[in-house]
Structures are given as C-alpha cells and as structure tokens.
Scaffold this motif. Structure first.
Motif, mmCIF file in Angstrom:
data_model
loop_
_atom_site.group_PDB
_atom_site.id
_atom_site.type_symbol
_atom_site.label_atom_id
_atom_site.label_comp_id
_atom_site.label_asym_id
_atom_site.label_seq_id
_atom_site.Cartn_x
_atom_site.Cartn_y
_atom_site.Cartn_z
ATOM 1 N N ALA A 60 0.831 -1.204 0.000
ATOM 2 C CA ALA A 60 0.000 0.000 0.000
ATOM 3 C C ALA A 60 0.869 1.259 0.000
ATOM 4 O O ALA A 60 0.538 2.251 -0.659
ATOM 5 C CB ALA A 60 -0.938 -0.003 1.202
ATOM 6 N N LEU A 61 1.978 1.208 0.722
ATOM 7 C CA LEU A 61 2.890 2.340 0.741
ATOM 8 C C LEU A 61 3.469 2.595 -0.645
ATOM 9 O O LEU A 61 3.526 3.745 -1.120
ATOM 10 C CB LEU A 61 4.021 2.081 1.730
ATOM 11 N N GLU A 62 3.884 1.546 -1.328
ATOM 12 C CA GLU A 62 4.470 1.709 -2.657
ATOM 13 C C GLU A 62 3.436 2.215 -3.665
ATOM 14 O O GLU A 62 3.754 3.026 -4.540
ATOM 15 C CB GLU A 62 5.088 0.392 -3.114
ATOM 16 N N ARG A 63 2.202 1.749 -3.537
ATOM 17 C CA ARG A 63 1.147 2.287 -4.413
ATOM 18 C C ARG A 63 0.931 3.771 -4.139
ATOM 19 O O ARG A 63 0.676 4.546 -5.061
ATOM 20 C CB ARG A 63 -0.157 1.510 -4.194
ATOM 21 N N THR A 64 1.020 4.145 -2.874
ATOM 22 C CA THR A 64 0.852 5.550 -2.513
ATOM 23 C C THR A 64 1.964 6.390 -3.128
ATOM 24 O O THR A 64 1.707 7.425 -3.762
ATOM 25 C CB THR A 64 0.846 5.712 -0.983
ATOM 26 N N TYR A 65 3.210 5.959 -2.945
ATOM 27 C CA TYR A 65 4.336 6.663 -3.557
ATOM 28 C C TYR A 65 4.144 6.777 -5.072
ATOM 29 O O TYR A 65 4.387 7.833 -5.664
ATOM 30 C CB TYR A 65 5.642 5.908 -3.287
ATOM 31 N N ALA A 66 3.738 5.675 -5.692
ATOM 32 C CA ALA A 66 3.640 5.634 -7.151
ATOM 33 C C ALA A 66 2.592 6.602 -7.684
ATOM 34 O O ALA A 66 2.706 7.084 -8.821
ATOM 35 C CB ALA A 66 3.328 4.218 -7.608
ATOM 36 N N ARG A 67 1.577 6.900 -6.892
ATOM 37 C CA ARG A 67 0.489 7.774 -7.353
ATOM 38 C C ARG A 67 0.664 9.229 -6.932
ATOM 39 O O ARG A 67 -0.136 10.083 -7.310
ATOM 40 C CB ARG A 67 -0.847 7.220 -6.857
ATOM 41 N N ALA A 88 14.764 3.417 -7.119
ATOM 42 C CA ALA A 88 14.398 2.357 -8.061
ATOM 43 C C ALA A 88 13.643 2.900 -9.276
ATOM 44 O O ALA A 88 13.445 2.178 -10.251
ATOM 45 C CB ALA A 88 13.548 1.296 -7.360
ATOM 46 N N ARG A 89 13.219 4.164 -9.230
ATOM 47 C CA ARG A 89 12.431 4.729 -10.317
ATOM 48 C C ARG A 89 13.359 5.347 -11.367
ATOM 49 O O ARG A 89 14.507 5.681 -11.094
ATOM 50 C CB ARG A 89 11.466 5.792 -9.794
ATOM 51 N N ALA A 90 12.833 5.501 -12.571
ATOM 52 C CA ALA A 90 13.593 6.171 -13.612
ATOM 53 C C ALA A 90 13.687 7.654 -13.290
ATOM 54 O O ALA A 90 12.689 8.291 -12.941
ATOM 55 C CB ALA A 90 12.916 5.965 -14.970
ATOM 56 N N ALA A 91 14.879 8.207 -13.391
ATOM 57 C CA ALA A 91 15.074 9.618 -13.071
ATOM 58 C C ALA A 91 16.202 10.170 -13.937
ATOM 59 O O ALA A 91 17.158 9.456 -14.266
ATOM 60 C CB ALA A 91 15.418 9.793 -11.598
ATOM 61 N N PRO A 92 16.124 11.435 -14.311
ATOM 62 C CA PRO A 92 17.223 12.061 -15.053
ATOM 63 C C PRO A 92 18.513 12.030 -14.237
ATOM 64 O O PRO A 92 18.479 12.011 -13.002
ATOM 65 C CB PRO A 92 16.735 13.500 -15.269
ATOM 66 N N ASP A 93 19.652 12.058 -14.924
ATOM 67 C CA ASP A 93 20.918 12.018 -14.193
ATOM 68 C C ASP A 93 21.232 13.339 -13.499
ATOM 69 O O ASP A 93 22.236 13.440 -12.778
ATOM 70 C CB ASP A 93 22.068 11.600 -15.105
ATOM 71 N N THR A 94 20.375 14.332 -13.675
ATOM 72 C CA THR A 94 20.529 15.606 -12.953
ATOM 73 C C THR A 94 19.890 15.563 -11.563
ATOM 74 O O THR A 94 19.950 16.552 -10.829
ATOM 75 C CB THR A 94 19.898 16.756 -13.756
#
Length: 243
Positions: free
Chosen positions: A25-32, A109-115
């Motif tokens: 539930a925590l990860e779903r919260t972060y994801a949204r 773990a998420r995709a993020a720019p290298d900046t």
C-alpha cells in the motif's frame, strides 16, 4: 459527519508514517503521488514563475541552478522539475533528501534524469556539512512537523538557500477537504491516499496560522484557494558571487 476544521488536528498520524504499515500500500501511494501532485500542488506554476527565472541570473557564471528538495517522498517532484528544466534547456542539479529508508528505496528504483540525486539525509545533516543550494523547496512537508521541527526546517532552509526557499503545502479548509475527498476516489484503492490525504488537510495550517508560525524574514502567500507557500528570499550578492 464531516470533521471540524477549526483547529489543526495535530494528534492525527498518517498511515504511511507508521514503520510497520503495509509495504505494498505504501508503494502504491508513492507511485500515485505524481498524479496527485500534478493535479493539486501547482509546481508547474512555481517552476515557471519562481524557479526558472533564477536560471539566467545564475547561469551567467556558467554554473547550473542547484536545487534541494527536502522530504522527497516518492521522488516525483524533483524528477518532474528536472524534466521541465531539460525541456527548457535550463542546466540544473537537483539533490533530493529524505531520511526514510522506504522512500529512498522507492525513489532510487524509479527512472530519473541524471541531474537528480536522491540521498538519505536530513536538512540538518546538510547544514552541518556546509552545503548550499540556489533553491530549497519542499512539498507537503510542513504539516507533518511539530513546532520545534518546523522551526528547525525553516532555520536550516535559511542556511541552505542562496536565493530562494519555498515550502509548498495545503491550506486547511472546507474546499480542500471536500474537493480532495471527492477527487481522490479513482486513485485511492489499495493505497493510503484517501486516509492520509484527508488527515493531511486536517493537520495543515491556515494562512494566518502559518504566517504566525514562520520566523522574521519569511512570508506566507496563498497560491490558490487551498495552497500556501512559505517563502524566504536569500541574500542576493553582486557580480554573480554565489558564496
């Protein structure tokens, strides 16, 4: 019956702040969070009106605009700011900090720019290390803090920010509570978004309350009918000096 919003409900704790809360539930919260913040937090306007205009001033020295995000949660705000800056050809370096191991694991773990760089740290850690940034910001952090913690974060922000500190949060009120209660329904299943969001509204400040809580040198502005900004302008040096 709807709860009273006359006073801050500081006794309420958000489910996601419980170290033993349901991990899925925590990860779903972060994801949204990205969707929720895109709808209600107003960062596009803040970027356009308050952050991006600093880039030409700072960029004259050939240096990037440095930004610190305090309490990144799911990491969506620094990632979004970095993508807007890239689209505008603005050179930025964004450091995002959060002391929560769970938030750090999700964000890295998420995709993020290298900046964008995510770090497990507090604002006081960065003050102790002597770090400085052009812009210091946070999203939905202030209402989590008790009075001593609020004072500490604002004091740290003054020390860390060369040009601007902007803390963006909810304004407690019936419009915010009712609007969120209705609007969050499609996104809430399987997450903490509904319960924690409504508790956040109840824990949040009114404009007068937050203005009374911030120290001298800070100002509080209403960005929309349910959004407050706590703002601090750092000392503007001459000849491009950013020390």
């Amino acid at each position: 019956m709807a709860p009273s919003l006359r006073h801050r409900a500081v006794e309420l704790a958000e489910l996601m702040d419980d170290p033993s809360c349901d991990q899925r539930a925590l990860e779903r919260t972060y994801a949204r969070f990205g969707i929720v913040n895109g709808l209600v937090s107003g960062w596009r306007r803040l970027y356009r009106e308050r952050i991006r205009p600093l880039a030409p001033e700072i960029g004259r020295g050939g240096e990037p605009l440095t930004i610190l995000d305090i309490g990144f949660g799911g990491g969506d705000v620094p990632v979004t700011l970095a993508r807007w800056a890239a689209r505008d050809h603005v050179d930025v370096r964004i450091t995002a900090i959060d002391p929560d191991d769970r938030a750090f694991a999700f964000a890295t773990a998420r995709a993020a720019p290298d900046t964008v760089s995510f770090r497990r740290a507090t604002s006081s850690d960065l003050v102790a290390a002597g770090e400085r940034f052009d812009v210091v910001l946070s999203n939905h952090v202030l209402h989590h803090l008790d009075a001593p913690a609020l004072a500490a974060v604002l004091a740290d922000s003054e020390r860390l920010a060369r040009r601007l500190a902007v803390h963006n949060d909810i304004e407690r009120g019936r419009l915010a509570y009712t609007g969120y209660q209705i609007g969050i329904t499609p996104l809430a299943p399987g997450s903490f978004l509904r319960t924690d969001g409504l508790r956040s509204v109840r824990r949040s400040y009114t404009l007068v309350e937050l203005a009374d809580a911030v120290p001298v040198g800070w100002r509080v502005e209403r960005q929309s009918p349910f959004r407050l900004l706590a703002l601090f302008d750092g000392p503007r040096s001459v000849d491009g000096d950013r020390s």
